[in-house]
Design an enzyme around this catalytic site. Structure first.
Site, PDB file in Angstrom:
ATOM      1  N   ARG A 180       0.833  -1.208   0.000  1.00 29.49           N
ATOM      2  CA  ARG A 180       0.000   0.000   0.000  1.00 29.49           C
ATOM      3  C   ARG A 180       0.863   1.252   0.000  1.00 29.49           C
ATOM      4  NH1 ARG A 180      -4.113  -0.718   4.764  1.00 29.49           N
ATOM      5  NH2 ARG A 180      -2.095  -1.268   5.578  1.00 29.49           N
ATOM      6  N   ILE A 239       2.067 -17.280   2.824  1.00 31.32           N
ATOM      7  CA  ILE A 239       2.060 -17.414   4.289  1.00 31.32           C
ATOM      8  C   ILE A 239       1.178 -16.312   4.882  1.00 31.32           C
ATOM      9  CG2 ILE A 239       4.280 -18.577   4.586  1.00 31.32           C
ATOM     10  CD1 ILE A 239       5.422 -15.750   5.335  1.00 31.32           C
ATOM     11  N   ARG A 241      -2.778 -15.347   4.348  1.00 35.54           N
ATOM     12  CA  ARG A 241      -4.045 -15.885   4.839  1.00 35.54           C
ATOM     13  C   ARG A 241      -4.726 -16.593   3.683  1.00 35.54           C
ATOM     14  NH1 ARG A 241      -2.908 -15.641   9.347  1.00 35.54           N
ATOM     15  NH2 ARG A 241      -3.951 -14.686  11.110  1.00 35.54           N
ATOM     16  N   GLU A 270      -9.658 -23.174   5.528  1.00 32.02           N
ATOM     17  CA  GLU A 270      -8.886 -24.120   6.330  1.00 32.02           C
ATOM     18  C   GLU A 270      -9.593 -24.420   7.656  1.00 32.02           C
ATOM     19  OE1 GLU A 270      -5.292 -21.577   6.532  1.00 32.02           O
ATOM     20  OE2 GLU A 270      -5.621 -21.473   8.696  1.00 32.02           O
ATOM     21  N   HIS A 288      -0.708 -24.298   8.341  1.00 31.44           N
ATOM     22  CA  HIS A 288      -0.704 -22.996   9.039  1.00 31.44           C
ATOM     23  C   HIS A 288       0.239 -23.023  10.254  1.00 31.44           C
ATOM     24  CE1 HIS A 288      -3.314 -19.176   9.776  1.00 31.44           C
ATOM     25  NE2 HIS A 288      -2.076 -19.004  10.216  1.00 31.44           N
ATOM     26  N   ILE A 289       1.525 -23.264   9.949  1.00 26.95           N
ATOM     27  CA  ILE A 289       2.499 -23.399  11.044  1.00 26.95           C
ATOM     28  C   ILE A 289       3.658 -22.406  10.926  1.00 26.95           C
ATOM     29  CG2 ILE A 289       2.025 -25.828  11.590  1.00 26.95           C
ATOM     30  CD1 ILE A 289       4.513 -26.546   9.836  1.00 26.95           C
TER      31      ILE A 289
HETATM   32  C1  DGY Z   1      -0.801 -15.143  12.900  1.00 30.03           C
HETATM   33  O1  DGY Z   1      -0.204 -14.818  13.921  1.00 30.03           O
HETATM   34  O2  DGY Z   1      -1.559 -14.376  12.303  1.00 30.03           O
HETATM   35  C2  DGY Z   1      -0.567 -16.523  12.412  1.00 30.03           C
HETATM   36  O3  DGY Z   1      -1.067 -16.716  11.146  1.00 30.03           O
HETATM   37  C3  DGY Z   1      -1.160 -17.520  13.391  1.00 30.03           C
HETATM   38  O4  DGY Z   1      -2.556 -17.426  13.310  1.00 30.03           O
END
Ligand code: DGY
Length: 335
Positions: A180, A239, A241, A270, A288-289
């Site tokens: 942005r 990574i 969302r 998910e 989601h790790i």
């Molecule tokens: C975050 O901190 O947003 C990670 O994706 C864990 O949810």
């Protein structure tokens, strides 16, 4: 007798976090660690003053309207797209998140996922485990180089910059980014980073990493038209969302060879994953790790605990939670 505030902890957390909360509050826990069905979440929140949540619980107008005592909801996550912040503001509820403590850990993982996709690590490991490795050959699992390649980053906040630093300083990668707002020129110089349009980013990146927060504006920021602009040799790593990428369109593009490979840690809907992705060899899938090291998850949980304690007016920093999302609700409202 003073009545202690009461709080709900929506998922299993570390014992020492619970102990810290119990020093100030009556605490209801979720020892089964299952995500509460929505009606149960609403019922359990009724009468609570605060809550410690994760990204799995959607806190919106309906939930807040049913929990009029609620004053603070503290998310154990930096992302807070599970919060409807307009509803929080309207009802004067404070939302908090956990920035900074996960930046480097998440950047490590993003880089690893990108490397894994580029160098075909998961695909070749599965091949080996299936017992299919019978001979060495020159082009077996030949991937694309990471060092010296152009690293593209969509979303250049803290985590984006940490990934850029790894690429520029560790792997000699020229960095291009779209965001942005532009970074200060001194930061751009230190990160070997150049601001480009989104179209240029898609066309020029050899490895594109998505770190943009999810919002209606970033929904399907990467869909069929965007994928069509990428190099057939490029990789895409998400990574950010689920929902930032149109997963069905990505599966089609990967199957058609429109791009070489992808690394995905987050998914639309998910923990369900689009079956079309599950069937593809050239995508690395993780649940989601990205922030999941024990040290970082502990730091996140303790920061969320600090926020809840201070947000509910307790502890040494009463009234001054360290990382509020909407600090505006903390100031007294004009009558
Ligand atoms: C975050 O901190 O947003 C990670 O994706 C864990 O949810």
């Amino acid at each position: 007798m003073t009545i202690r505030p009461s709080v709900l902890v929506t998922r299993a957390v570390f014992d020492d976090v619970l102990e810290r909360l119990r020093a100030h509050f009556d605490v209801e826990t979720n020892d089964r660690d299952e995500v509460y069905p929505r009606a149960e979440l609403i019922a359990r929140l009724a009468g609570k003053d605060g809550a410690l949540t994760t990204g799995s619980e959607r806190i919106d107008e309906e939930v807040l309207a049913a929990s009029p005592r609620l004053r603070v909801v503290s998310n154990i996550a930096v992302g807070y797209n599970n919060f409807d912040m307009a509803a929080f503001d309207k009802r004067g509820v404070l939302g908090t998140n956990t920035p900074d403590v996960l930046t480097e850990t998440t950047a490590d993982f993003g880089f690893a996922l990108m490397m894994s996709a580029a160098r075909r690590m998961a695909e070749s490991e599965h091949f080996l485990r299936r017992g299919e490795w019978t001979k060495w050959s020159l082009t077996m699992f030949a991937g694309t180089d990471v060092h010296g390649a152009t690293l593209g980053i969509l979303g250049m906040g803290r985590i984006g910059q940490a990934i850029a630093r790894r690429g520029a300083l560790g792997f000699g990668m020229p960095v291009i980014y779209h965001n942005r707002s532009r970074l200060d020129p001194s930061i751009e110089k230190a990160l070997n980073a150049r601001y480009v349009s989104k179209t240029e980013l898609l066309q020029q990146a050899d490895h594109l990493v998505l770190v943009v927060p999810y919002s209606p504006a970033s929904h399907h920021a990467i869909g069929a038209p965007e994928l069509g602009l990428m190099k057939p040799s490029a990789t895409l790593t998400n990574i950010a969302r689920g929902g930032v990428v149109d997963d069905a369109a990505l599966a089609r593009a990967l199957a058609a060879g429109q791009l070489a490979a992808a690394g995905l840690d987050v998914f639309e809907g998910e923990p369900s994953v689009n079956p079309a992705l599950l069937g593809l060899p050239n995508v690395v899938l993780t649940p989601h790790i990205a922030s999941a090291t024990l040290a970082t998850r502990r730091a996140m949980a303790h920061l969320a605990c600090d926020n809840l304690i201070a947000g509910l007016g307790c502890g040494p920093h009463a009234g001054q939670p360290p990382t509020p999302i909407n600090p505006r609700v903390l100031s007294p409202r004009p009558d």
